[in-house]
Design a protein around this motif. Structure first.
Motif: not given
Length: 810
Positions: A348-353
């Motif tokens: 899970y990456l919360d910067d949308g990458t």
């Protein structure tokens, strides 16, 4: 987007300024082009279809305000309506649909709404101060699921009852606690205590039996311990499973530097924590918990069966660094670099990458995208629910780093076939793969495929590609079972598209050199578009702006063609005369500025017009590391940032000299963020090549930038210190020979002002000449105030007028 962390864009959300009256065809001035950009117009943003497909919504920034208004347009008539506060009550958000396409749901002002598509009846499901998100319909269509933070809720459409899908407790179960030695002694000694405990156990057992047998009761909690925290949760549409991405609850990110605010409302100096430096601590490893909501069981999905997970792609670099540390007697530092037996991952990456979890519509399959923390591998895996294990479906390895883009994936309507994007051929292409079969490429070629949208009927994908030329983007359609790509739009500057709910139409955002994104609608099969908006200001469009000419610069270093945008006089006939030139360097590193769409750099493009008016010619190139040209172009800078790019900039200079009569001793260079970094690298690694340079908000030492961007390209500084020395301008400070202007916002929390101040101090100690720094107390990385823009570019203009434009003395 992580690729934008270093972008020194011309911010469009500035404070109100005086009205601007630009000349229709006369001369430009800095006051005009650096004024509040409201005089240019506004970009149409975030289009989406209404639930019934009869309208399109979009947002538009208001003049003199950062607030965006919401508009609704009739695609048939083109009539747009701005929704006031009262009308917002009947607005909609982007919708999701049940499998039978009988109901739609959306989020509006943080609440969940449900629409019956046959009758148009609309129902508000929630009204709460906490924002809800991620609505989805259950596999059987009887319930609507949504989340509040990481907690999922289920709304039964027949009964109107809402209940939690699961109750998550990140603590130890108090009833499961075993007595210690003293406690056991107490139970052994005292009958009353034994009876009390037996009664309590009986009550708990009865409650558990009732909870399991009675669906009308709230679910029993899952006790997950206090060692971890939830980053993301995803509920299966059939309501059977919940996946939880976790990480350690108290992971130490490392010491954060502080941004100091000198000009404040309080009148006192104020400090603010910023992001940590690269290598202070790696990101926290993540794990995946699988909760069986029916059997009330939990298990961890192990990653040790992912192909290549036990490899060490940095083995050679690690061995070299460890040997150097051991030779220097730093044995503890050497031991700290030992490779893990199983590489840690993120999901899970919360910067949308990238990263994430996608369930099939029936909830019987799920796909998880994982990345190694060293970012050399990306896996897409399904899950065997019986074995609680990953089933690898695709592995993408890159010796440099996995791209921040092109990580989309999902399921076909059958719930058994995956689709995904991959750079495995060197260019992002679209693939399909049955969970128990082999992968098949739906697209092939030396062009980029992105933003795939599967049609509602599952028969076609609509994608964005630059198939015709690297700088030209449009929507194409490809059959989901294989076939040729068919071009649907004809803009070249297509930026975003949204397929209508019935698959019949496309809402399209498109732009061109001096036209910000505008909205049109057309048939999804391909037809003449119907333009729906024109949000450019007449004062701006009346001016005769220079149309940038896309040119091909040959690489003298075997890189092929370097694409550029050339700005020159309209009637350029004599290329033999000696003239001054300027090279503009775009930011972000991984960003494409040579395209048929509008530029990311509005202020700079207008400044380039002003430079041409003053007698310069200007070129802006997509140097190596830029987006749009495939993996090899992107990763050419691995472990050597600022080196291939400088070769390309020098080739651009040579092209100007050969083809446009430019004096090689009268070439200036400027750029912001990564463009500022490259300006410093150009002056410090190629002294004498440029008459002067202006670097805005530049990273001068990569060891002080963040982990997410820097470690991908240069690895960790402890592991690969030579890459940082090779790539940081501060290491070349002694080479300064040419005039350098540095501009930096003092409260920049992306590239710290300390980068520029530290480099400035190096110049002071090295007794250098002709270097200047200008600091802006109220600006972050992206300047927001017209006064600051004006002052910054006044200084750049004066620098070029002093050191670049004059003819050299004979």
């Amino acid at each position: 987007m992580r690729r934008l962390l270093l972008a020194g864009l011309a911010a469009l959300t500035v404070l109100p300024a005086a009205a601007v009256t630009p000349p229709a065809s006369g001369s430009l001035d800095l006051e005009t082009i650096m004024a509040n950009p409201d005089w240019v117009g506004h970009a149409v943003e975030d289009p989406y279809w209404s639930a019934d497909g009869r309208s399109i919504y979009y947002s538009l920034k208001r003049d003199g305000s950062p607030v965006h208004g919401l508009y609704r347009v009739d695609p048939a008539s083109g009539q747009s309506t701005k929704l006031d506060a009262a009308a917002m009550a009947s607005a909609e958000g982007p919708s999701v649909y049940d499998r039978a396409h009988q109901h739609a749901a959306f989020i509006l002002h943080g609440d969940v709404f449900l629409v019956d598509l046959a009758t148009g009846r609309r129902m508000q499901v929630t009204r709460s101060p906490q924002p809800e998100s991620s609505p989805q319909f259950s596999a059987d269509g009887r319930a609507l699921q949504y989340r509040e933070g990481n907690n999922w809720f289920v709304y039964d459409m027949a009964s109107g009852v809402t209940s939690p899908a699961a109750v998550l407790k990140f603590a130890d179960d108090p009833d499961a606690k075993k007595p210690d030695e003293l406690g056991q002694q107490q139970l052994d000694l005292f009958k009353a205590l034994r009876e009390n405990k037996s009664d309590k156990d009986a009550v708990n057992a009865n409650k558990a039996a009732l909870d399991a047998a009675d669906a009308s009761r709230a679910p029993r909690p899952f006790w997950l311990g206090d060692k971890n925290q939830a980053l993301d949760t995803e509920l299966s549409p059939d309501g059977r499973w919940l996946l939880i991405v976790t990480q350690a609850a108290h992971h130490d990110d490392g010491k954060a530097p502080e941004v100091v605010h000198y000009v404040t409302e309080s009148g006192y100096t104020e400090n603010e924590d910023a992001r940590t430096y690269v290598g202070r601590n790696d990101p926290a490893p993540q794990s995946l918990l699988l909760l069986d909501l029916v059997a009330h069981k939990q298990s961890t999905v192990a990653t040790d069966n992912l192909p290549g997970i036990k490899d060490d792609p940095l083995k050679a670099i690690r061995a070299e660094t460890v040997a150097a540390l051991e030779k220097a007697g730093k044995d503890d530092d050497a031991k700290a670099l030992k490779a893990p037996d199983v590489r840690p991952v993120t999901m899970y990456l919360d910067d949308g990458t990238g990263g994430g979890i996608v369930w099939s519509e029936d909830g019987r399959n799920v796909a998880v995208e994982l990345r190694s923390i060293d970012n050399k591998d990306r896996w897409i895996a399904s899950i065997d629910f019986n074995r609680h294990a990953f089933v690898p479906q695709n592995r993408l390895h890159d010796d440099g780093w996995i791209n921040w883009n092109f990580n989309d994936f999902g399921w076909f309507k059958d719930g058994r076939t995956l689709w995904y994007l991959s750079e495995q051929t060197g260019y992002s292409q679209l693939y399909v793969k049955p969970v128990d079969g082999s992968a098949k490429a739906l697209t092939t070629g030396k062009f980029e495929v992105s933003h795939p949208q599967l049609s509602t009927d599952g028969k076609s994908f609509y994608v964005r590609t630059n198939q015709t030329a690297p700088y030209s983007y449009d929507v194409y359609r490809v059959p989901s079972n294989g076939g040729a790509l068919t071009r649907v739009t004809q803009y070249g500057g297509m930026e975003q598209f949204v397929l209508s709910p019935d698959d019949s139409q496309l809402a399209v955002l498109h732009s061109s050199a001096y036209v910000l994104p505008q909205l049109s609608v057309q048939s999804a099969q391909g037809s003449a578009p119907h333009e729906l908006t024109n949000t450019m200001k007449p004062e701006f469009t009346a001016h005769a702006w220079i149309a940038p000419k896309i040119v091909e610069v040959p690489s003298s270093h075997g890189a092929g063609v370097i694409y550029g945008k050339y700005y020159g006089p309209a009637n350029e006939t004599d290329a033999s005369s000696s003239r001054p030139a300027v090279i503009f360097v775009h930011g972000a590193g991984y960003l494409q500025d040579v395209s048929e769409a509008t530029t990311y750099y509005q202020h700079e493009q207008l400044f380039n017009n002003l430079l041409v008016q003053q007698g310069y010619v200007v070129i802006d190139v997509d140097y190596r590391a830029s987006e749009g040209y495939g993996r090899d172009w992107r990763t050419a800078i691995y472990r050597k940032m600022g080196h291939p790019e400088l070769e390309d900039l020098l080739d651009a200079k040579a092209w100007l000299v050969k083809n446009h009569g430019v004096d090689p001793k009268r070439v200036g260079i400027y750029g912001g963020s990564y463009g500022g970094f490259m300006t410093e690298m150009a002056l410090l690694r190629a002294p004498g090549e440029f008459a002067a340079g202006a670097a805005q908000r530049p990273p001068a030492d990569w060891v002080t930038y963040n982990h997410g961007y820097t470690a991908d390209i240069l690895n960790d500084p402890q592991l690969d210190p030579d890459a940082y020395k090779t790539s940081s301008p501060i290491e070349y400070a002694d080479n300064l020979r040419d005039p350098l202007l540095i501009n930096h916002g003092l409260i920049d929390d992306n590239v710290m002002a300390s980068d520029s101040i530290r480099l400035y101090q190096r110049f002071v100690e090295l007794h250098k000449k002709n270097f200047w720094i200008s600091l802006y107390p109220l600006e972050r990385h992206e300047f927001e105030h017209a006064d600051s823009w004006y002052d910054e570019y006044r200084r750049i203009d004066e620098l070029f007028q002093t050191w670049v434009k004059p003819n050299p003395a004979p």
